[in-house]
Design a protein around this motif. Structure first.
Motif, PDB file in Angstrom:
ATOM      1  N   VAL A  13      18.255  -5.520  -7.921  1.00 38.15           N
ATOM      2  CA  VAL A  13      17.620  -5.015  -6.701  1.00 38.15           C
ATOM      3  C   VAL A  13      16.160  -5.430  -6.789  1.00 38.15           C
ATOM      4  CG1 VAL A  13      19.188  -3.084  -6.270  1.00 38.15           C
ATOM      5  CG2 VAL A  13      17.168  -2.730  -7.689  1.00 38.15           C
ATOM      6  N   ARG A  14      15.521  -5.539  -5.628  1.00 40.72           N
ATOM      7  CA  ARG A  14      14.124  -5.966  -5.637  1.00 40.72           C
ATOM      8  C   ARG A  14      13.415  -5.448  -4.404  1.00 40.72           C
ATOM      9  NH1 ARG A  14      14.927 -12.303  -4.066  1.00 40.72           N
ATOM     10  NH2 ARG A  14      16.612 -11.877  -2.645  1.00 40.72           N
ATOM     11  N   PHE A  15      12.109  -5.443  -4.490  1.00 39.18           N
ATOM     12  CA  PHE A  15      11.288  -5.081  -3.346  1.00 39.18           C
ATOM     13  C   PHE A  15       9.902  -5.678  -3.525  1.00 39.18           C
ATOM     14  CE2 PHE A  15       9.620  -1.952  -6.188  1.00 39.18           C
ATOM     15  CZ  PHE A  15       8.424  -1.490  -5.667  1.00 39.18           C
ATOM     16  N   ILE A  16       9.160  -5.715  -2.445  1.00 43.00           N
ATOM     17  CA  ILE A  16       7.785  -6.202  -2.482  1.00 43.00           C
ATOM     18  C   ILE A  16       6.877  -4.979  -2.387  1.00 43.00           C
ATOM     19  CG2 ILE A  16       6.046  -7.605  -1.309  1.00 43.00           C
ATOM     20  CD1 ILE A  16       8.376  -9.409  -0.387  1.00 43.00           C
ATOM     21  N   ASP A  17       6.019  -4.812  -3.381  1.00 38.05           N
ATOM     22  CA  ASP A  17       5.162  -3.625  -3.425  1.00 38.05           C
ATOM     23  C   ASP A  17       3.927  -3.787  -2.540  1.00 38.05           C
ATOM     24  OD1 ASP A  17       3.293  -5.132  -4.852  1.00 38.05           O
ATOM     25  OD2 ASP A  17       3.714  -4.164  -6.770  1.00 38.05           O
ATOM     26  N   ASN A  18       3.049  -2.801  -2.564  1.00 41.99           N
ATOM     27  CA  ASN A  18       1.853  -2.808  -1.719  1.00 41.99           C
ATOM     28  C   ASN A  18       0.884  -3.936  -2.051  1.00 41.99           C
ATOM     29  OD1 ASN A  18       2.791  -0.574  -0.359  1.00 41.99           O
ATOM     30  ND2 ASN A  18       1.647   0.872  -1.627  1.00 41.99           N
ATOM     31  N   SER A  19       0.970  -4.477  -3.263  1.00 44.65           N
ATOM     32  CA  SER A  19       0.120  -5.601  -3.665  1.00 44.65           C
ATOM     33  C   SER A  19       0.776  -6.937  -3.354  1.00 44.65           C
ATOM     34  CB  SER A  19      -0.179  -5.525  -5.162  1.00 44.65           C
ATOM     35  OG  SER A  19      -0.850  -4.340  -5.482  1.00 44.65           O
ATOM     36  N   GLU A  20       1.895  -6.879  -2.629  1.00 48.20           N
ATOM     37  CA  GLU A  20       2.670  -8.064  -2.255  1.00 48.20           C
ATOM     38  C   GLU A  20       3.243  -8.794  -3.473  1.00 48.20           C
ATOM     39  OE1 GLU A  20       0.868 -10.508   0.740  1.00 48.20           O
ATOM     40  OE2 GLU A  20       0.104  -8.757   1.821  1.00 48.20           O
TER      41      GLU A  20
END
Length: 171
Positions: A13-20
């Motif tokens: 699973v993955r996501f892009i955090d607030n720091s991109e």
């Protein structure tokens, strides 16, 4: 990479955090049941174009951003008396981990080590090879210990939420 890891029954699973920064989490069924996850990210150094510099300083969007790459094992371990949390850095560098083959081999090795180990030995084995272990219950300073504990607990909650969302999306 995800397709190749799936050949070894490793889910991602993955996501892009607030720091991109795109964060990847790897696990198999045993790891999921035991709250153990492998985290990986790679971030390019901040590009300081003129548009991003304000008065000679990097804009706040880029301050504190993590650079390079990191591979760690994040886990919660239930012992007799309490939950213990760990964030065990296996690799950290200012550049991305070598080639994709090295990264894939390392992830497969860690999953196999965790899968083949008795629950009581997993912590011992992983801490012995970690380059930068964060083990909150061993921190003497109460404020820092609580911050570290909360950071790892929140990271595990995010991973569990990502997994739930991913499973719901497949149904």
């Amino acid at each position: 990479m995800e397709v190749l890891l799936a050949l070894y029954n490793i889910q991602t699973v993955r996501f892009i955090d607030n720091s991109e920064i795109e964060r990847h989490y790897f696990f198999d069924d045993k790891m999921l049941a035991e709250n153990i996850f492998i985290e990986y990210y790679a971030a390019d150094p901040v590009d300081t174009d003129e548009d991003e510099i304000i008065g000679g300083n990097i804009s706040s969007d880029f301050q504190g951003r993590e650079n390079g790459s990191l591979l760690s094992v994040v886990m919660k371990y239930q012992d007799t008396y309490q939950n213990k949390y760990y964030d065990l850095v296996m690799y950290r560098n200012a550049v991305e981990i070598g080639t994709p083959v090295l990264l894939i081999q390392t992830i497969i090795f860690l999953v196999k080590l965790i899968g083949d180990s008795q629950p009581l030995k997993i912590v011992e084995y992983l801490t012995s090879i970690a380059t930068d272990p964060l083990i909150p219950h061993q921190i003497e300073d109460m404020e820092f210990r609580e911050s570290a504990y909360e950071m790892i607990r929140l990271k595990l909650q995010i991973i569990q939420n990502l997994i739930s969302t991913h499973k719901a999306g497949r149904n």
